[in-house]
Every structure is written in structure tokens, then in C-alpha cells.
Design a protein around this motif. Structure first.
Motif, mmCIF file in Angstrom:
data_model
loop_
_atom_site.group_PDB
_atom_site.id
_atom_site.type_symbol
_atom_site.label_atom_id
_atom_site.label_comp_id
_atom_site.label_asym_id
_atom_site.label_seq_id
_atom_site.Cartn_x
_atom_site.Cartn_y
_atom_site.Cartn_z
ATOM 1 N N ALA A 97 0.828 -1.205 0.000
ATOM 2 C CA ALA A 97 0.000 0.000 0.000
ATOM 3 C C ALA A 97 0.866 1.261 0.000
ATOM 4 N N CYS A 98 1.914 1.289 0.816
ATOM 5 C CA CYS A 98 2.820 2.440 0.840
ATOM 6 C C CYS A 98 3.519 2.604 -0.501
ATOM 7 N N GLY A 99 3.915 1.493 -1.105
ATOM 8 C CA GLY A 99 4.563 1.557 -2.408
ATOM 9 C C GLY A 99 3.653 2.123 -3.480
ATOM 10 N N VAL A 100 2.391 1.726 -3.461
ATOM 11 C CA VAL A 100 1.429 2.238 -4.446
ATOM 12 C C VAL A 100 1.224 3.743 -4.273
ATOM 13 N N VAL A 101 1.099 4.195 -3.017
ATOM 14 C CA VAL A 101 0.890 5.624 -2.762
ATOM 15 C C VAL A 101 2.094 6.438 -3.222
ATOM 16 N N VAL A 102 3.296 5.991 -2.875
ATOM 17 C CA VAL A 102 4.499 6.721 -3.270
ATOM 18 C C VAL A 102 4.659 6.714 -4.788
ATOM 19 N N ALA A 103 4.366 5.584 -5.441
ATOM 20 C CA ALA A 103 4.472 5.516 -6.897
ATOM 21 C C ALA A 103 3.491 6.470 -7.569
ATOM 22 N N CYS A 104 2.287 6.605 -7.013
ATOM 23 C CA CYS A 104 1.307 7.546 -7.569
ATOM 24 C C CYS A 104 1.786 8.988 -7.430
ATOM 25 N N LEU A 105 2.363 9.321 -6.276
ATOM 26 C CA LEU A 105 2.872 10.676 -6.063
ATOM 27 C C LEU A 105 4.033 10.975 -7.007
ATOM 28 N N VAL A 106 4.916 9.993 -7.190
ATOM 29 C CA VAL A 106 6.056 10.188 -8.089
ATOM 30 C C VAL A 106 5.575 10.384 -9.521
ATOM 31 N N TYR A 107 4.581 9.588 -9.924
ATOM 32 C CA TYR A 107 4.059 9.726 -11.288
ATOM 33 C C TYR A 107 3.394 11.090 -11.490
ATOM 34 N N SER A 108 2.652 11.542 -10.493
ATOM 35 C CA SER A 108 1.991 12.844 -10.603
ATOM 36 C C SER A 108 3.017 13.960 -10.743
ATOM 37 N N TRP A 109 4.071 13.887 -9.956
ATOM 38 C CA TRP A 109 5.119 14.904 -10.036
ATOM 39 C C TRP A 109 5.809 14.859 -11.402
ATOM 40 N N ASP A 110 6.127 13.647 -11.866
ATOM 41 C CA ASP A 110 6.830 13.503 -13.138
ATOM 42 C C ASP A 110 5.952 13.944 -14.306
ATOM 43 N N ALA A 111 4.672 13.565 -14.284
ATOM 44 C CA ALA A 111 3.767 13.936 -15.373
ATOM 45 C C ALA A 111 3.544 15.443 -15.416
ATOM 46 N N GLY A 112 3.603 16.098 -14.264
ATOM 47 C CA GLY A 112 3.402 17.537 -14.224
ATOM 48 C C GLY A 112 4.535 18.328 -14.853
ATOM 49 N N THR A 113 5.680 17.685 -15.080
ATOM 50 C CA THR A 113 6.823 18.374 -15.695
ATOM 51 C C THR A 113 6.941 18.064 -17.181
ATOM 52 N N ARG A 114 5.977 17.390 -17.755
ATOM 53 C CA ARG A 114 6.051 17.003 -19.167
ATOM 54 C C ARG A 114 5.257 17.925 -20.079
ATOM 55 N N MET A 115 4.855 19.061 -19.579
ATOM 56 C CA MET A 115 4.099 19.991 -20.395
ATOM 57 C C MET A 115 5.028 20.752 -21.345
ATOM 58 N N SER A 116 4.562 20.974 -22.548
ATOM 59 C CA SER A 116 5.294 21.802 -23.499
ATOM 60 C C SER A 116 4.295 22.646 -24.281
ATOM 61 N N LEU A 117 4.789 23.740 -24.822
ATOM 62 C CA LEU A 117 3.917 24.691 -25.504
ATOM 63 C C LEU A 117 4.630 25.237 -26.734
ATOM 64 N N GLN A 118 3.940 25.222 -27.849
ATOM 65 C CA GLN A 118 4.433 25.830 -29.072
ATOM 66 C C GLN A 118 3.567 27.038 -29.410
ATOM 67 N N ARG A 119 4.214 28.118 -29.784
ATOM 68 C CA ARG A 119 3.516 29.359 -30.108
ATOM 69 C C ARG A 119 3.787 29.732 -31.558
ATOM 70 N N ALA A 120 2.739 29.962 -32.317
ATOM 71 C CA ALA A 120 2.875 30.331 -33.724
ATOM 72 C C ALA A 120 1.982 31.527 -34.014
ATOM 73 N N VAL A 121 2.524 32.482 -34.749
ATOM 74 C CA VAL A 121 1.788 33.684 -35.113
ATOM 75 C C VAL A 121 1.742 33.799 -36.632
ATOM 76 N N THR A 122 0.565 34.076 -37.165
ATOM 77 C CA THR A 122 0.449 34.275 -38.604
ATOM 78 C C THR A 122 1.230 35.516 -39.027
ATOM 79 N N LEU A 123 1.674 35.518 -40.261
ATOM 80 C CA LEU A 123 2.503 36.615 -40.745
ATOM 81 C C LEU A 123 1.762 37.948 -40.745
ATOM 82 N N ASP A 124 0.450 37.892 -40.877
ATOM 83 C CA ASP A 124 -0.301 39.147 -40.829
ATOM 84 C C ASP A 124 -0.503 39.643 -39.402
ATOM 85 N N GLY A 125 -0.071 38.833 -38.419
ATOM 86 C CA GLY A 125 -0.167 39.245 -37.020
ATOM 87 C C GLY A 125 -1.575 39.281 -36.476
#
Length: 239
Positions: A97-125
Motif C-alpha cells: 500500500a505504501c509503495g502504491v501511494v508513493v508511486a502515484c505521487l512520483v508519477y503525478s510529479w513527473d507527469a506535471g513536468t512534461r508539459m510543453s507549448l508551441q507558439r505560432a503567429v500568422t505573418l499578418d499578425g
């Protein structure tokens, strides 16, 4: 043995001992049973895992010097050690049970750092297009919001694509609302959330009265114009 037949035979034999032959088991000295348990434990432990643990926590220079190419994710080893420690102090159920809880917390922390964002603007602005990638849930809300630059300088038409993202919970939906309000407060005349997956779109539509001012569109497969990307100026950000 290692087959299903051996497991079945061992289970039936144990059942017979518990139901019928338990008086005979009481005649066996405890010291003998302790010896049997030591042997079982010896053959149960995967002794090669100690090399994995050692290679995981050693610096890269030492691993290369002694050819210890056995490194795995340190978080996995920490979870394993926690399970072993809790099992020795308490019992196996509490350890797991402790292992499952810690693994869930680790996954939540790791997944929260996998965000990325691309920004694109048309030439006419006239329009700015953001492409969000990664899981959108309670653990990734702050990194997601921080990825967006100063929206005061953005064009008045905003499109946010979730083609490579998935919304998992209430916090993720609230994040969309906050982004919508953020752009509107900055003077945006049009804010659209497009290319949401079917599951994310269905989740939002179940509470559509809460997001009625938002323009949310489900992802649909369309034939893309190969010349569209030539009209965009792209910028990429990572959490």
C-alpha cells in the motif's frame, strides 16, 4: 516449479495442511520452520537486483569506470526500498500500500513536468496559435499556465490546440477557464480551444453550463494543407 501446475499444486497442498494436517504441523519444531523460511527467502530474493540498486545511486563516472551499466529510474528503486522496509517493519499488505501511494505521487510529479507549448503567429499578425502537449491535470496546472508568455502583447484572436494533450480532471477544466479569462482580460476578441480528444470534449460537455462562455471544439480528422505551416512563425516552450 514455475508453471501454473506447480502453483496450483502448492496451493492445494497448503489448503490440505490448513484443513486436515494442522495437528502434525504443530509437532514440527519452530527452529526447523525457521530454517525452511530462510531457504525460501534466499531463493525468493533476486540477488541481481542489488547490482541494479548500486548502479542506480552511483555517479556516472564510477559506473563507467567499473562498467556498471545497470542504472534505472531512481524513483523506482526508492519505491522498491520503501516497500521492503515497510514489509519488514509491519507486513506485506502495508508495504505494498505504501509503495502504491508513493508511486502515484512520483508519477503525478513527473507527469506535471512534461508539459510543453508551441507558439505560432500568422505573418499578418492577426492570430496567435498555441499548441499544448502533455497531460492536463491537477499536478500540471501551474506549469501549464506558466508556459504562456505575457498575453498583453498577443494578437486579439487566440487559438489553443490540444491535439497532443489530454484533460483528466476538474482542475484541468478549470485551467482552461482561467486561460480563457486571462486572454479576455488582455483584450482578446476571440479565444478558441480546438482539437480536444473525444474523452476531453465529452468531459467538458457534461458540465457545459459551467463553461458556456468558452469555445471548445472536439478534434476531427481533416486533410491539412501542407502550405499552412509556411505562414506561421513558431516558438516552443517546455516546462
Amino acid at each position: 516449479g514455475y508453471t501454473r501446475l506447480s502453483s496450483t499444486a502448492a496451493g492445494l497442498f497448503m489448503l490440505c495442511i490448513l484443513l486436515v494436517a494442522y495437528p502434525l504441523i504443530n509437532l514440527i519444531p519452530v527452529a526447523s520452520l525457521a530454517g525452511v523460511m530462510f531457504v525460501v527467502t534466499y531463493y525468493t530474493i533476486e540477488w541481481s537486483s542489488f547490482k541494479v540498486v548500486l548502479g542506480t545511486f552511483l555517479p556516472k563516472s564510477i559506473r563507467e569506470k567499473y562498467n556498471l551499466q545497470t542504472k534505472v529510474n531512481r524513483a523506482d528503486v526508492v519505491v522498491m526500498l520503501i516497500v521492503v522496509a515497510m514489509t519488514l517493519v509491519f507486513d506485506l499488505a502495508i508495504g505494498v500500500a505504501c509503495g502504491v501511494v508513493v508511486a502515484c505521487l512520483v508519477y503525478s510529479w513527473d507527469a506535471g513536468t512534461r508539459m510543453s507549448l508551441q507558439r505560432a503567429v500568422t505573418l499578418d499578425g492577426d492570430t496567435v496559435v498555441y499548441t499544448v502537449s502533455g497531460p492536463v491535470f491537477f499536478g500540471s496546472i501551474k506549469p501549464l499556465v506558466d508556459l504562456f508568455p505575457d498575453v498583453q502583447d498577443d494578437p486579439k484572436k487566440v487559438i489553443i490546440l490540444f491535439e497532443n494533450a489530454e484533460i483528466y480532471d476538474w482542475s484541468g477544466m478549470v485551467a482552461l477557464k482561467k486561460l480563457h479569462e486571462r486572454f479576455e482580460n488582455a483584450g482578446a476578441t476571440s479565444v478558441k480551444f480546438e482539437k480536444l480528444s473525444m474523452e476531453s470534449h465529452r468531459m467538458i460537455m457534461k458540465g457545459e453550463n459551467l463553461w458556456e462562455e468558452m469555445n471548445v471544439y472536439e478534434h476531427k480528422e481533416i486533410e491539412e494543407d501542407p502550405g499552412v505551416t509556411s505562414h506561421l512563425h513558431t516558438e516552443e516552450r517546455h516546462a
